[in-house]
Design a protein around this motif. Structure first.
Motif, mmCIF file in Angstrom:
data_model
loop_
_atom_site.group_PDB
_atom_site.id
_atom_site.type_symbol
_atom_site.label_atom_id
_atom_site.label_comp_id
_atom_site.label_asym_id
_atom_site.label_seq_id
_atom_site.Cartn_x
_atom_site.Cartn_y
_atom_site.Cartn_z
ATOM 1 N N LEU A 103 6.758 2.754 -5.800
ATOM 2 C CA LEU A 103 5.915 2.352 -4.668
ATOM 3 C C LEU A 103 4.599 1.726 -5.130
ATOM 4 C CD1 LEU A 103 6.524 5.492 -2.396
ATOM 5 C CD2 LEU A 103 7.593 3.249 -2.194
ATOM 6 N N GLY A 104 4.394 1.644 -6.434
ATOM 7 C CA GLY A 104 3.177 0.995 -6.967
ATOM 8 C C GLY A 104 1.896 1.709 -6.563
ATOM 9 N N THR A 142 -2.419 4.445 -12.603
ATOM 10 C CA THR A 142 -1.305 3.801 -13.327
ATOM 11 C C THR A 142 -1.746 3.049 -14.578
ATOM 12 O OG1 THR A 142 -1.500 1.838 -11.930
ATOM 13 C CG2 THR A 142 0.083 3.491 -11.236
ATOM 14 N N GLY A 143 -3.004 3.212 -15.004
ATOM 15 C CA GLY A 143 -3.458 2.516 -16.213
ATOM 16 C C GLY A 143 -4.184 3.471 -17.145
ATOM 17 N N LEU A 272 -2.231 5.544 -2.889
ATOM 18 C CA LEU A 272 -2.130 4.296 -2.138
ATOM 19 C C LEU A 272 -1.739 3.131 -3.037
ATOM 20 C CD1 LEU A 272 -5.533 4.610 -0.228
ATOM 21 C CD2 LEU A 272 -3.320 5.502 0.484
ATOM 22 N N ASN A 273 -1.118 2.124 -2.445
ATOM 23 C CA ASN A 273 -0.892 0.884 -3.191
ATOM 24 C C ASN A 273 -1.760 -0.226 -2.587
ATOM 25 O OD1 ASN A 273 0.461 -0.155 -0.961
ATOM 26 N ND2 ASN A 273 2.503 0.101 -1.823
ATOM 27 N N GLU A 274 -1.463 -1.472 -2.918
ATOM 28 C CA GLU A 274 -2.352 -2.565 -2.498
ATOM 29 C C GLU A 274 -2.337 -2.809 -0.994
ATOM 30 O OE1 GLU A 274 -1.141 -4.765 -5.707
ATOM 31 O OE2 GLU A 274 -3.118 -5.494 -6.251
ATOM 32 N N THR A 275 -1.234 -2.412 -0.347
ATOM 33 C CA THR A 275 -1.150 -2.601 1.103
ATOM 34 C C THR A 275 -1.699 -1.344 1.778
ATOM 35 O OG1 THR A 275 1.001 -1.548 1.345
ATOM 36 C CG2 THR A 275 1.004 -3.866 0.707
ATOM 37 N N LYS A 276 -1.383 -1.156 3.024
ATOM 38 C CA LYS A 276 -1.822 0.054 3.730
ATOM 39 C C LYS A 276 -0.892 1.241 3.454
ATOM 40 C CE LYS A 276 -5.408 -1.055 6.288
ATOM 41 N NZ LYS A 276 -6.621 -0.223 6.312
ATOM 42 N N PHE A 277 0.185 0.972 2.713
ATOM 43 C CA PHE A 277 1.183 2.011 2.450
ATOM 44 C C PHE A 277 0.567 3.160 1.642
ATOM 45 C CE2 PHE A 277 4.558 4.144 0.285
ATOM 46 C CZ PHE A 277 5.610 4.113 1.175
#
Ligand code: NAD
Length: 360
Positions: A103-104, A142-143, A272-277
């Motif tokens: 899901l990033g 993630t980094g 969270l990822n880059e979108t609102k997800f």
């Protein structure tokens, strides 16, 4: 609004606490005229039992097709459960790593808030606890050091281990933007935590976050070295609002911030990822020691559902309604076992969920 959510009840106390969060979400929908479609998927031990896999690709595809994921917790007793005799990539936690990667999810949020009613559980000096605190720990997920190249080898006859800490400006910028956006929904302050007096990666964080801060003139922005932050969290946590930091510093500081609230059953989180997800889950684990007894504290999961309304759906009023309902039940004196003082009466997990749903 119509919301599509994947629900992972998971293992241990997961199903018990997720049921209560859904009860509260349903109360919010009834009051404010929204609908939520829940689709249940398996992850963790229950998925191993059903499919021999802690998270199937089908489950990932369902999660990806939704607006958000609400998760209980996964895993069992790591000493006694047969799940932990499997190879590491087949164990329950492998499902969690897979879903985060698929899901990033690069930004982890953990609020640390001291409820006045629970300040006796705060291990800080009473005058510090008296002032209270309300901060959002925001950790890059993630980094950095945990994802860099690593090896151990003999160099000139001496065993030597190497871990590398890498960040590029895009990784920093995307979480900085999230941090400032979240500050805009709170008290409008961001503190970047780094080690810029030593590390090149920290100096890049400072440069990029400073640039991002220029787009948020309403947000007060400052920087603090990580060693000082570790002290300030104990000495004066009230000074912090959004605390933005890289992966390893965030790993350590978010546990410190959790600890000073004194109660694991109250701690929500979001990734969270880059979108609102987003994926929303309590900070604690599956608590196998109390699973199936209806005595777990569902508040961390209920507050995670409130975060989902706020950050994925921008339903701030509805999120406030849940958070205020939690404050009200605590003020009224209701406690689950984990937050009760010795001799205090307690309510069960499902009673706590009902009490909060009624006060939404
Ligand atoms: P844990 O957080 O499950 O439990 C630690 C202690 O806190 C236990 O005494 C437990 O009873 C208590 N506790 C936790 N949540 C509570 C709640 N809501 N209400 C009342 N008490 C609560 O940590 P652990 O025992 O180290 O791990 C148990 C399992 O959970 C392991 O399999 C671990 O891998 C897994 N785990 C999963 C997640 C996740 O799903 N994200 C996170 C952490 C641990």
């Amino acid at each position: 609004m119509n919301m599509d959510i994947a629900v992972i009840r998971g293992d241990g106390i997961g199903p018990e606490v997720v049921n209560e969060a859904m009860k509260v979400l349903d109360a919010v929908c009834a009051k404010y005229g929204h609908t939520i479609n829940y689709e249940h998927i398996l992850m963790g031990g229950c998925s191993i039992d059903a499919y021999g896999d802690p998270l199937t690709d089908e489950a990932v595809a369902i999660a990806k097709s939704k607006d958000a994921v609400l998760l209980g917790s996964i895993g069992g007793n790591t000493q006694t459960s047969p799940w932990y005799k499997l190879p590491p990539n087949k164990r329950p936690e492998a499902g969690l790593l897979k879903i985060r990667k698929e899901l990033g999810l690069f930004a982890n949020l953990r609020p640390a808030y001291l409820y006045p009613e629970l300040k006796d559980a705060c291990p800080l000096k009473s005058e510090v606890a008296e002032r209270g605190f309300d901060m959002m720990m925001m950790r890059e997920l993630t980094g950095g050091l945990y994802f860099g190249e690593r090896y151990t080898k003999e160099i000139d006859g001496v065993m030597t281990a190497v871990d590398t800490l890498t960040y590029n400006e895009n990784e920093i910028r995307r979480i900085a933007i999230k941090g400032f956006d979240i500050a805009m929904k709170r008290r409008k302050k961001v503190t970047l935590i780094d080690k810029a007096n030593v590390l090149d990666s920290s100096r890049l964080w400072r440069k990029v976050v400073e640039e991002v801060s220029k787009d948020y003139s309403e947000v007060e922005y400052d920087v603090m070295l990580v060693d000082n932050c570790a002290m300030q969290l104990v000495k004066d946590p009230a000074q912090f609002d959004v605390v933005l930091t890289e992966n390893m510093f965030g790993d350590i500081l978010s546990d410190e911030a959790s600890m000073i609230t004194g109660s694991i059953g109250m701690l929500s989180s979001a990734s969270l990822n880059e979108t609102k997800f987003g994926l929303y889950e309590p900070s604690g684990g599956s608590a196998p020691d109390i699973a199936g007894k209806n005595i777990a504290n569902p508040i961390a999961t209920i507050l995670s559902a409130a975060m989902m309304l706020r950050y994925t759906f921008d339903l701030d009023k509805e999120a406030d309604a849940i958070e205020n309902a939690v404050k009200t039940v605590l003020k009224e004196g209701y406690r689950t076992g984990d937050i009760a003082k010795a001799g205090e009466a307690t309510v069960k997990c499902d009673e706590m969920g009902t009490l909060i749903a009624q006060r939404v």
